[in-house]
Design an enzyme around this catalytic site. Structure first.
Site, PDB file in Angstrom:
ATOM      1  N   TYR A 185       0.839  -1.199   0.000  1.00 38.11           N
ATOM      2  CA  TYR A 185       0.000   0.000   0.000  1.00 38.11           C
ATOM      3  C   TYR A 185       0.872   1.246   0.000  1.00 38.11           C
ATOM      4  O   TYR A 185       2.048   1.217   0.359  1.00 38.11           O
ATOM      5  CB  TYR A 185      -0.981   0.002   1.174  1.00 38.11           C
ATOM      6  CG  TYR A 185      -0.375   0.306   2.538  1.00 38.11           C
ATOM      7  CD1 TYR A 185      -0.270   1.621   2.994  1.00 38.11           C
ATOM      8  CD2 TYR A 185       0.079  -0.709   3.368  1.00 38.11           C
ATOM      9  CE1 TYR A 185       0.265   1.912   4.244  1.00 38.11           C
ATOM     10  CE2 TYR A 185       0.612  -0.430   4.613  1.00 38.11           C
ATOM     11  CZ  TYR A 185       0.702   0.883   5.051  1.00 38.11           C
ATOM     12  OH  TYR A 185       1.247   1.164   6.290  1.00 38.11           O
ATOM     13  N   CYS A 186       0.248   2.357  -0.415  1.00 38.29           N
ATOM     14  CA  CYS A 186       0.918   3.658  -0.457  1.00 38.29           C
ATOM     15  C   CYS A 186      -0.161   4.726  -0.363  1.00 38.29           C
ATOM     16  O   CYS A 186      -1.300   4.431  -0.001  1.00 38.29           O
ATOM     17  CB  CYS A 186       1.752   3.793  -1.729  1.00 38.29           C
ATOM     18  SG  CYS A 186       0.786   3.614  -3.251  1.00 38.29           S
ATOM     19  N   THR A 187       0.169   5.959  -0.695  1.00 33.22           N
ATOM     20  CA  THR A 187      -0.778   7.054  -0.514  1.00 33.22           C
ATOM     21  C   THR A 187      -1.992   6.923  -1.418  1.00 33.22           C
ATOM     22  O   THR A 187      -3.134   6.911  -0.954  1.00 33.22           O
ATOM     23  CB  THR A 187      -0.100   8.403  -0.768  1.00 33.22           C
ATOM     24  OG1 THR A 187       1.065   8.507   0.049  1.00 33.22           O
ATOM     25  CG2 THR A 187      -1.041   9.558  -0.454  1.00 33.22           C
TER      26      THR A 187
END
Length: 245
Positions: A185-187
């Site tokens: 996951y990331c922004t």
């Protein structure tokens, strides 16, 4: 829920773009004419953008971009602020829309890694395993200073200085992920999309969180996440209701 008068959008799309120079000029001209500010990055592999302005102007620009069949699936994530979070407008051509320094990793030229809906991740975290009974590992692909503002409970943080460090970090830690379901996951989804491809190349069971933290906030209210989400504009961070912190 709207809170503020400035509409902020962010989105990306991996799609082959051989005409980046012409696109740069056209997209800049329309955004400038509409009074928008922010950053649009173009590369042969796609588009990545963060823009803000009056809602009518932002949505008019998006509609014009989507008129190009290559961008018809662009789906911006929206949030609101009381003030313009960007100082100027920049439209740039880059080698990559998110730098990994792995030229062979081209999401625009390969099948997309499996994308996990935020509601499904929330359910997996509630039940403590995926639908096949495997342990779920959350892998944060952001830089260390971003993680320090907030992250999923129990997520793996390799203290990356920059995203291009990810493949080497994976080579070091790969064996610890084997046999488990890894959700990167990331922004907003762009980094974890590339990361999930590299995880798959290493023979791991890998998913990407569709839409990243921002979409997870929008769809679930942020359960299983602590703190804020760092964003790269003058807001510096947003909380689970997508309001500036």
């Amino acid at each position: 829920m709207q809170s503020g008068t400035i509409l902020n959008i962010s989105c990306y799309l991996f799609v082959s773009l051989p005409d980046t120079a012409a696109l740069r000029d056209r997209l800049h001209a329309r955004a400038d004419a509409l009074g928008l500010k922010g950053t649009v990055l173009l590369a042969e592999e796609g588009i990545n953008l963060f823009l803000a302005g009056p809602a009518e102007a932002v949505r008019a620009w998006v509609a014009e971009v989507r008129a190009d069949v290559r961008f018809e699936t662009l789906t911006p994530k929206e949030s609101w602020s009381d003030v313009q979070p960007f100082q100027r407008l920049k439209v740039k051509v880059k080698a990559e829309i998110i730098r990994m320094n792995r030229p062979a990793v081209r999401p625009d030229q390969a099948p997309r890694a499996p994308a996990l809906a935020p509601a499904t991740l929330e359910r997996w975290l509630d039940q403590g395993h995926d639908d096949d009974g495997r342990e779920v590992i959350l892998l944060d692909t952001r830089n260390g200073f971003e993680v320090d503002q907030g992250a999923f409970d129990g997520a793996i943080d390799w203290r990356l200085d920059k995203f291009s460090d990810f493949p080497d970090a994976l080579a070091t830690h790969r064996d610890a992920l084997a046999g488990k379901t890894v959700v990167s996951y990331c922004t907003g989804g762009i980094r974890c999309e590339k990361a999930a491809m590299v995880l798959q190349e290493q023979g791991l069971i890998a998913w990407q969180l569709d839409g990243g933290i921002l979409k997870y906030f929008e769809d679930t209210g942020g359960r299983h996440y602590h703190g804020n989400c760092f964003v790269f504009d003058d807001r510096r961070g947003v909380n689970a209701d997508l309001s500036p912190t």
